[in-house]
Design a protein around this motif. Structure first.
Motif, mmCIF file in Angstrom:
data_model
loop_
_atom_site.group_PDB
_atom_site.id
_atom_site.type_symbol
_atom_site.label_atom_id
_atom_site.label_comp_id
_atom_site.label_asym_id
_atom_site.label_seq_id
_atom_site.Cartn_x
_atom_site.Cartn_y
_atom_site.Cartn_z
ATOM 1 N N LEU A 114 0.824 -1.215 0.000
ATOM 2 C CA LEU A 114 0.000 0.000 0.000
ATOM 3 C C LEU A 114 0.858 1.266 0.000
ATOM 4 O O LEU A 114 0.506 2.256 -0.654
ATOM 5 N N ALA A 115 1.976 1.244 0.702
ATOM 6 C CA ALA A 115 2.864 2.407 0.701
ATOM 7 C C ALA A 115 3.459 2.641 -0.691
ATOM 8 O O ALA A 115 3.555 3.787 -1.151
ATOM 9 N N ALA A 116 3.837 1.572 -1.361
ATOM 10 C CA ALA A 116 4.382 1.695 -2.714
ATOM 11 C C ALA A 116 3.324 2.247 -3.668
ATOM 12 O O ALA A 116 3.616 3.111 -4.505
ATOM 13 N N LYS A 117 2.111 1.779 -3.540
ATOM 14 C CA LYS A 117 1.033 2.271 -4.391
ATOM 15 C C LYS A 117 0.746 3.741 -4.084
ATOM 16 O O LYS A 117 0.523 4.538 -5.002
ATOM 17 N N PHE A 118 0.755 4.097 -2.815
ATOM 18 C CA PHE A 118 0.461 5.478 -2.422
ATOM 19 C C PHE A 118 1.468 6.456 -3.030
ATOM 20 O O PHE A 118 1.102 7.555 -3.435
ATOM 21 N N TYR A 127 -10.204 11.841 0.636
ATOM 22 C CA TYR A 127 -11.233 10.855 0.305
ATOM 23 C C TYR A 127 -10.850 10.068 -0.955
ATOM 24 O O TYR A 127 -10.957 8.848 -1.001
ATOM 25 N N ASP A 128 -10.390 10.787 -1.971
ATOM 26 C CA ASP A 128 -9.987 10.159 -3.226
ATOM 27 C C ASP A 128 -8.803 9.207 -3.003
ATOM 28 O O ASP A 128 -8.784 8.085 -3.526
ATOM 29 N N ALA A 129 -7.838 9.633 -2.215
ATOM 30 C CA ALA A 129 -6.666 8.798 -1.936
ATOM 31 C C ALA A 129 -7.069 7.537 -1.181
ATOM 32 O O ALA A 129 -6.632 6.433 -1.517
ATOM 33 N N LYS A 130 -7.908 7.702 -0.161
ATOM 34 C CA LYS A 130 -8.378 6.538 0.617
ATOM 35 C C LYS A 130 -9.115 5.550 -0.262
ATOM 36 O O LYS A 130 -8.878 4.341 -0.198
ATOM 37 N N THR A 131 -10.035 6.071 -1.058
ATOM 38 C CA THR A 131 -10.845 5.217 -1.928
ATOM 39 C C THR A 131 -9.970 4.428 -2.889
ATOM 40 O O THR A 131 -10.148 3.216 -3.049
ATOM 41 N N LYS A 132 -9.033 5.102 -3.506
ATOM 42 C CA LYS A 132 -8.161 4.428 -4.477
ATOM 43 C C LYS A 132 -7.280 3.370 -3.802
ATOM 44 O O LYS A 132 -7.094 2.277 -4.342
ATOM 45 N N LEU A 133 -6.749 3.682 -2.623
ATOM 46 C CA LEU A 133 -5.912 2.711 -1.921
ATOM 47 C C LEU A 133 -6.718 1.499 -1.457
ATOM 48 O O LEU A 133 -6.261 0.358 -1.574
ATOM 49 N N VAL A 150 -3.714 1.040 7.941
ATOM 50 C CA VAL A 150 -2.561 1.373 7.109
ATOM 51 C C VAL A 150 -2.903 2.547 6.201
ATOM 52 O O VAL A 150 -2.130 3.505 6.074
ATOM 53 N N VAL A 151 -4.072 2.489 5.578
ATOM 54 C CA VAL A 151 -4.513 3.556 4.680
ATOM 55 C C VAL A 151 -4.686 4.859 5.454
ATOM 56 O O VAL A 151 -4.262 5.927 5.000
ATOM 57 N N GLU A 152 -5.301 4.780 6.631
ATOM 58 C CA GLU A 152 -5.495 5.978 7.464
ATOM 59 C C GLU A 152 -4.152 6.640 7.766
ATOM 60 O O GLU A 152 -4.028 7.867 7.698
ATOM 61 N N LYS A 153 -3.163 5.843 8.089
ATOM 62 C CA LYS A 153 -1.832 6.366 8.406
ATOM 63 C C LYS A 153 -1.191 7.008 7.170
ATOM 64 O O LYS A 153 -0.575 8.073 7.264
ATOM 65 N N LEU A 154 -1.349 6.364 6.017
ATOM 66 C CA LEU A 154 -0.742 6.884 4.787
ATOM 67 C C LEU A 154 -1.347 8.209 4.347
ATOM 68 O O LEU A 154 -0.640 9.091 3.873
ATOM 69 N N VAL A 155 -2.665 8.345 4.479
ATOM 70 C CA VAL A 155 -3.336 9.555 3.977
ATOM 71 C C VAL A 155 -3.518 10.619 5.059
ATOM 72 O O VAL A 155 -4.159 11.638 4.816
ATOM 73 N N ALA A 156 -2.935 10.411 6.227
ATOM 74 C CA ALA A 156 -3.121 11.350 7.343
ATOM 75 C C ALA A 156 -2.671 12.770 7.003
ATOM 76 O O ALA A 156 -3.281 13.734 7.443
ATOM 77 N N ASN A 157 -1.637 12.910 6.200
ATOM 78 C CA ASN A 157 -1.107 14.246 5.892
ATOM 79 C C ASN A 157 -1.601 14.822 4.574
ATOM 80 O O ASN A 157 -1.138 15.870 4.152
ATOM 81 N N VAL A 158 -2.529 14.120 3.927
ATOM 82 C CA VAL A 158 -3.065 14.609 2.659
ATOM 83 C C VAL A 158 -4.017 15.764 2.942
ATOM 84 O O VAL A 158 -4.842 15.702 3.857
ATOM 85 N N GLU A 159 -3.893 16.815 2.152
ATOM 86 C CA GLU A 159 -4.792 17.973 2.298
ATOM 87 C C GLU A 159 -6.227 17.542 2.014
ATOM 88 O O GLU A 159 -6.482 16.779 1.086
ATOM 89 N N SER A 160 -7.127 18.043 2.810
ATOM 90 C CA SER A 160 -8.537 17.697 2.667
ATOM 91 C C SER A 160 -9.325 18.920 2.281
ATOM 92 O O SER A 160 -8.999 20.038 2.667
ATOM 93 N N ASP A 161 -10.406 18.722 1.532
ATOM 94 C CA ASP A 161 -11.281 19.850 1.190
ATOM 95 C C ASP A 161 -12.387 20.017 2.228
ATOM 96 O O ASP A 161 -13.274 20.844 2.065
ATOM 97 N N GLY A 162 -12.322 19.225 3.299
ATOM 98 C CA GLY A 162 -13.276 19.372 4.411
ATOM 99 C C GLY A 162 -14.531 18.566 4.300
ATOM 100 O O GLY A 162 -15.268 18.425 5.254
ATOM 101 N N SER A 163 -14.799 17.964 3.156
ATOM 102 C CA SER A 163 -16.059 17.239 2.990
ATOM 103 C C SER A 163 -15.911 15.733 3.104
ATOM 104 O O SER A 163 -16.882 15.011 2.944
ATOM 105 N N ASP A 164 -14.710 15.252 3.359
ATOM 106 C CA ASP A 164 -14.503 13.811 3.297
ATOM 107 C C ASP A 164 -14.042 13.184 4.608
ATOM 108 O O ASP A 164 -13.598 12.061 4.626
ATOM 109 N N ASP A 165 -14.133 13.891 5.714
ATOM 110 C CA ASP A 165 -13.597 13.381 6.959
ATOM 111 C C ASP A 165 -14.406 12.251 7.574
ATOM 112 O O ASP A 165 -13.954 11.606 8.499
ATOM 113 N N ASP A 166 -15.603 11.995 7.092
ATOM 114 C CA ASP A 166 -16.432 10.941 7.686
ATOM 115 C C ASP A 166 -16.251 9.588 7.029
ATOM 116 O O ASP A 166 -16.929 8.653 7.360
ATOM 117 N N PHE A 167 -15.330 9.451 6.105
ATOM 118 C CA PHE A 167 -15.115 8.166 5.431
ATOM 119 C C PHE A 167 -14.310 7.277 6.249
ATOM 120 O O PHE A 167 -13.663 6.772 6.760
#
Length: 167
Positions: A114-118, A127-133, A150-167
């Motif tokens: 998953l890290a290599a794919k990320f 949200y897009d990053a989580k979904t794809k991973l 693992v996915v949560e940890k990988l995308v933790a620093n990805v900028e969010s537009d504020g509408s996807d935090d409930d995924f």
């Protein structure tokens, strides 16, 4: 007109075939069907191969699962599906999966894949990053409950537009 293969010829070919690599009963039976060996003779050949341990479903399942986990980086679900498609008995599949995928190596494998794919992933937001991973991991056969942290940890620093935090 093609000459019919004899029982002895088929047995000789199958012992050589099974000596070179692990094979399951479904593969052996498919060969016998292709060679048009009568059912009664095919059953005798299969019985001999089982008795002499040329074919062993549990040994095959272990080898298959180990190879797919270590070399192809498949997950538990994909390996289970493949073994079921080869008509391996459910109890053998269950014990094999517990044995092979119960190690920390499997968790490390999920992290690495998953890290290599990320690193190569193109995404718009968290949200897009989580979904794809998650979709990628599911395609590899990884279990959702093992992928999610693992996915949560990988995308933790990805900028969010504020509408996807409930995924």
């Amino acid at each position: 007109m093609k000459k019919q293969m004899t029982k002895e010829q088929a047995l000789f070919k199958l012992t050589a075939y099974c000596s070179m690599a692990e094979h399951c009963l479904a593969e052996v039976r498919k060969k016998l069907t292709t060679w048009e060996i009568p059912e009664s003779e095919a059953n005798e050949i299969v019985a001999f191969l089982l008795k002499e341990k040329y074919v062993d479903e549990a040994r095959y399942a272990r080898a298959f699962a180990n190879d797919k986990m270590n070399f192809a980086r498949w997950g538990r679900n994909k390996v289970a599906f493949s073994l079921r498609s080869k008509a391996i008995p459910a109890d053998i599949i269950s014990s094999t999966l517990d044995e092979v995928f119960g190690s920390e190596d499997y968790d490390d494998s999920i992290n690495q894949v998953l890290a290599a794919k990320f690193r190569t992933l193109k995404y718009k937001n968290r949200y897009d990053a989580k979904t794809k991973l998650l979709r990628f991991g599911a395609g590899r056969g990884f279990e959702f409950q093992k992928m999610l942290p693992v996915v949560e940890k990988l995308v933790a620093n990805v900028e969010s537009d504020g509408s996807d935090d409930d995924f």
